[in-house]
Each structure stands twice: as C-alpha cells, then as structure tokens.
Design a protein around this motif. Structure first.
Motif, mmCIF file in Angstrom:
data_model
loop_
_atom_site.group_PDB
_atom_site.id
_atom_site.type_symbol
_atom_site.label_atom_id
_atom_site.label_comp_id
_atom_site.label_asym_id
_atom_site.label_seq_id
_atom_site.Cartn_x
_atom_site.Cartn_y
_atom_site.Cartn_z
ATOM 1 N N MET A 1 44.093 52.277 53.290
ATOM 2 C CA MET A 1 44.474 50.986 53.848
ATOM 3 C C MET A 1 44.617 51.074 55.364
ATOM 4 O O MET A 1 44.186 50.187 56.097
ATOM 5 C CB MET A 1 45.778 50.509 53.211
ATOM 6 C CG MET A 1 46.228 49.119 53.664
ATOM 7 S SD MET A 1 47.312 49.182 55.111
ATOM 8 C CE MET A 1 48.792 49.850 54.360
ATOM 9 N N VAL A 2 45.191 52.162 55.857
ATOM 10 C CA VAL A 2 45.371 52.320 57.295
ATOM 11 C C VAL A 2 44.024 52.506 57.988
ATOM 12 O O VAL A 2 43.803 51.991 59.088
ATOM 13 C CB VAL A 2 46.335 53.481 57.595
ATOM 14 C CG1 VAL A 2 46.414 53.766 59.090
ATOM 15 C CG2 VAL A 2 47.726 53.142 57.055
ATOM 16 N N ARG A 3 43.107 53.221 57.344
ATOM 17 C CA ARG A 3 41.768 53.355 57.927
ATOM 18 C C ARG A 3 41.085 51.996 58.028
ATOM 19 O O ARG A 3 40.428 51.674 59.034
ATOM 20 C CB ARG A 3 40.936 54.329 57.089
ATOM 21 C CG ARG A 3 41.414 55.772 57.183
ATOM 22 C CD ARG A 3 40.483 56.740 56.467
ATOM 23 N NE ARG A 3 41.026 58.087 56.496
ATOM 24 C CZ ARG A 3 41.706 58.652 55.495
ATOM 25 N NH1 ARG A 3 41.879 57.983 54.362
ATOM 26 N NH2 ARG A 3 42.178 59.870 55.608
ATOM 27 N N LYS A 4 41.230 51.172 56.987
ATOM 28 C CA LYS A 4 40.662 49.825 57.034
ATOM 29 C C LYS A 4 41.325 48.994 58.133
ATOM 30 O O LYS A 4 40.656 48.254 58.869
ATOM 31 C CB LYS A 4 40.839 49.138 55.684
ATOM 32 C CG LYS A 4 40.238 47.733 55.635
ATOM 33 C CD LYS A 4 40.406 47.099 54.272
ATOM 34 C CE LYS A 4 39.820 45.680 54.257
ATOM 35 N NZ LYS A 4 40.002 45.028 52.932
ATOM 36 N N MET A 5 42.632 49.139 58.257
ATOM 37 C CA MET A 5 43.377 48.438 59.297
ATOM 38 C C MET A 5 42.817 48.782 60.680
ATOM 39 O O MET A 5 42.619 47.906 61.534
ATOM 40 C CB MET A 5 44.849 48.837 59.203
ATOM 41 C CG MET A 5 45.803 48.063 60.083
ATOM 42 S SD MET A 5 47.482 48.792 60.033
ATOM 43 C CE MET A 5 47.920 48.572 58.303
ATOM 44 N N ALA A 6 42.572 50.072 60.903
ATOM 45 C CA ALA A 6 42.051 50.517 62.193
ATOM 46 C C ALA A 6 40.627 50.030 62.428
ATOM 47 O O ALA A 6 40.251 49.717 63.566
ATOM 48 C CB ALA A 6 42.107 52.043 62.282
ATOM 49 N N GLU A 7 39.839 49.950 61.375
ATOM 50 C CA GLU A 7 38.476 49.428 61.523
ATOM 51 C C GLU A 7 38.487 47.945 61.877
ATOM 52 O O GLU A 7 37.645 47.474 62.650
ATOM 53 C CB GLU A 7 37.697 49.667 60.236
ATOM 54 C CG GLU A 7 37.364 51.146 60.007
ATOM 55 C CD GLU A 7 36.886 51.431 58.594
ATOM 56 O OE1 GLU A 7 36.785 50.465 57.799
ATOM 57 O OE2 GLU A 7 36.639 52.619 58.283
ATOM 58 N N LEU A 8 39.454 47.215 61.319
ATOM 59 C CA LEU A 8 39.571 45.783 61.633
ATOM 60 C C LEU A 8 40.127 45.563 63.036
ATOM 61 O O LEU A 8 39.797 44.565 63.688
ATOM 62 C CB LEU A 8 40.483 45.098 60.606
ATOM 63 C CG LEU A 8 39.947 44.977 59.187
ATOM 64 C CD1 LEU A 8 41.044 44.506 58.229
ATOM 65 C CD2 LEU A 8 38.759 44.004 59.143
ATOM 66 N N HIS A 9 40.977 46.494 63.482
ATOM 67 C CA HIS A 9 41.636 46.343 64.788
ATOM 68 C C HIS A 9 41.546 47.662 65.559
ATOM 69 O O HIS A 9 42.557 48.334 65.786
ATOM 70 C CB HIS A 9 43.094 45.929 64.587
ATOM 71 C CG HIS A 9 43.255 44.661 63.823
ATOM 72 N ND1 HIS A 9 43.075 43.418 64.393
ATOM 73 C CD2 HIS A 9 43.551 44.439 62.513
ATOM 74 C CE1 HIS A 9 43.262 42.477 63.478
ATOM 75 N NE2 HIS A 9 43.534 43.067 62.336
ATOM 76 N N PRO A 10 40.332 48.049 65.948
ATOM 77 C CA PRO A 10 40.159 49.330 66.638
ATOM 78 C C PRO A 10 40.982 49.391 67.922
ATOM 79 O O PRO A 10 41.098 48.410 68.653
ATOM 80 C CB PRO A 10 38.649 49.388 66.921
ATOM 81 C CG PRO A 10 38.173 47.981 66.819
ATOM 82 C CD PRO A 10 39.055 47.313 65.819
ATOM 83 N N ASP A 11 41.565 50.544 68.148
ATOM 84 C CA ASP A 11 42.368 50.817 69.345
ATOM 85 C C ASP A 11 43.637 49.978 69.430
ATOM 86 O O ASP A 11 44.237 49.858 70.506
ATOM 87 C CB ASP A 11 41.536 50.648 70.621
ATOM 88 C CG ASP A 11 40.358 51.607 70.674
ATOM 89 O OD1 ASP A 11 40.540 52.761 70.246
ATOM 90 O OD2 ASP A 11 39.275 51.207 71.108
ATOM 91 N N GLN A 12 44.068 49.404 68.304
ATOM 92 C CA GLN A 12 45.363 48.711 68.277
ATOM 93 C C GLN A 12 46.322 49.317 67.248
ATOM 94 O O GLN A 12 47.459 48.879 67.146
ATOM 95 C CB GLN A 12 45.184 47.224 67.975
ATOM 96 C CG GLN A 12 44.632 46.425 69.158
ATOM 97 C CD GLN A 12 44.659 44.942 68.897
ATOM 98 O OE1 GLN A 12 43.847 44.408 68.143
ATOM 99 N NE2 GLN A 12 45.593 44.257 69.520
ATOM 100 N N ILE A 13 45.847 50.319 66.516
ATOM 101 C CA ILE A 13 46.673 50.946 65.478
ATOM 102 C C ILE A 13 47.068 52.355 65.920
ATOM 103 O O ILE A 13 46.215 53.187 66.226
ATOM 104 C CB ILE A 13 45.928 51.010 64.129
ATOM 105 C CG1 ILE A 13 45.407 49.618 63.736
ATOM 106 C CG2 ILE A 13 46.840 51.598 63.057
ATOM 107 C CD1 ILE A 13 46.464 48.546 63.615
#
Length: 247
Positions: free
Chosen positions: A111-123
């Motif tokens: 889930m966190v990897r998906k989060m980072a893909e949706l919001h790169p450089d904000q996680i």
C-alpha cells in the motif's frame, strides 16, 4: 544538509518525548503556531509536525496542524497516524508538502509503495529503530525487520526520504550515533533525515561532516534553547570549495 525544525503535538500543546516514550513527555508552554512561524522567520526551508494524538486515532489536533500549514509559509512535513492512501491524500489536499508514514510502511508495504507511486517525492517513511529492530505503533511494538534490509526493501519506490530515529540512542556519544546513522544512510539511495541526535550546534556539525545524511530533525533542542535555529541553519549550508585557477 537540510534542517527540519520540528513540533510534536499532544493535546494541542508542544511536547518532547523521552526516548520515544509516550508516557514521558515534557510539555513546552509556547504557542505552537507562533513557534512554527519562528522557524520560517529564522530561514528554515522545511519544518515537520508530528501529531501524537493521531497515532491513537484522535483527530483533536487536525485544525491546529491545518492552521500551521496555512500560516508558516514554508513546506510542512506531517506525520502521525497516517496509515492509508486516503489519510495521506487528505493531508496533501490540506497543503502538506510531504506526509510521513511509519507503521503502515512496515505492516502494509504494498500500500505504501502504491501511495508513493501516486504521489512521488511526497511520501516519507519513518524508520524508528530500537535494539536493532524497526518499531511500529508509536514505538510500542517491535517488528521482525532490521533497519538496513527494511531500507533496501523500498529501493525502487519513489519516496521523498527516510526519517531514521534511533529511539534509544545514547545521544551523549554523538560520534557513535552519527557513525551509525551514516552507515544506515549509506545503505540506501534515498535521502536520509536523521532524528534524535541533536542537542547542540556541535552535533549539527558532526552529523554534517559524518556524511550521507541529507537532513536532520531538531525538536527538543529548539525548545530548551540549547540550539539556536539560525546558527544551525548556517552550519548546515554546504561549504563552497575554492577552485584553483589554471593558466
């Protein structure tokens, strides 16, 4: 090296924990909003807010955190109880420059990897280390992960950074702490922000010259005035090397 002056909130007040323990918090009698504004006035380019109430699902600090984000005029990195894509996106929509994920990065890595893909450089992923293991749930549970393999498990994820805290660090021996932090930072290509190691301006210098750390979080030392933020920011600025003239 970027200095991240930090406010930790509990019940609407600025606090500092002793070795990460929620039941051992020092309360600072300052206005959180005005104190945060002071970070920008001192020249900080970023700041961080950690909401300790949110770790336990209590949203009582949300309005205050939102007010700080709107008022300070610099990007704010927000952490505390963010354990879903929806929660992360709510803070991004509220104006947070970055969100910090701790427990979910251990328990829900996909889930966190998906989060980072949706919001790169904000996680940002928080890595809280105690006795060689990564902690979760507000430093109350010990996971099976050692820190370096955990950092490397996110090698291909577009994270903004890791915030690495040695929860039981002996910060009296900053040389050892800085050396250990440098080893962890060298194990990942992502920026690493060191936390829990600064009590003085000398500590800022030590972390800067130890290498590999891209940032440092300073909280308690700003409240007890053992560190002057303007001076810390000046120390953290990269030194420009003179270039020899060739004829």
């Amino acid at each position: 090296m970027i200095i991240y002056p930090t406010i930790e909130l509990k019940n609407g007040k600025c606090v500092s924990l002793t070795r990460g323990r929620m039941d051992e918090s020092a309360v600072w009698h300052v206005d959180p909003l005005e104190f945060a504004r002071g970070f920008a006035q001192a020249g900080a380019s970023w700041m961080q807010i950690t909401d300790f109430n949110a770790i336990d699902g209590d949203n009582s600090n949300v309005a205050l955190v939102e007010e700080i984000i709107r008022a300070v005029g610099i990007p704010v990195q927000v952490g505390g109880g963010i354990r879903s894509i929806e929660a992360a996106e709510r803070w991004i929509d509220r104006g947070a420059g970055r969100v910090v994920i701790g427990t979910a990065a251990v328990k829900q890595p996909d889930m966190v990897r998906k989060m980072a893909e949706l919001h790169p450089d904000q996680i940002v992923v928080a890595v809280d280390v105690w006795r060689g293991r990564v902690l979760t749930d507000g430093w109350r549970e010990e996971s099976m992960f050692a820190p370096i393999p955990f950092l490397r498990s996110y090698a291909d994820t577009p994270l903004a950074a890791f915030v690495v805290t040695d929860v039981d660090a002996d910060v009296e021996d900053i040389e050892v702490g800085a050396s250990e932090m440098s080893v962890l930072a060298a194990s990942t290509r992502h920026p690493v922000i060191a936390s829990g190691l600064v009590r003085s301006l000398d500590d800022v210098s030590t972390l800067k010259y130890a290498g590999h750390c891209d940032g440092v979080i300073i909280g308690r030392a700003l409240f007890n005035k053992s560190v002057d933020l303007r001076k810390a920011l000046a120390i953290a600025v990269p030194q420009v090397e003179e270039i020899a003239a060739f004829v």
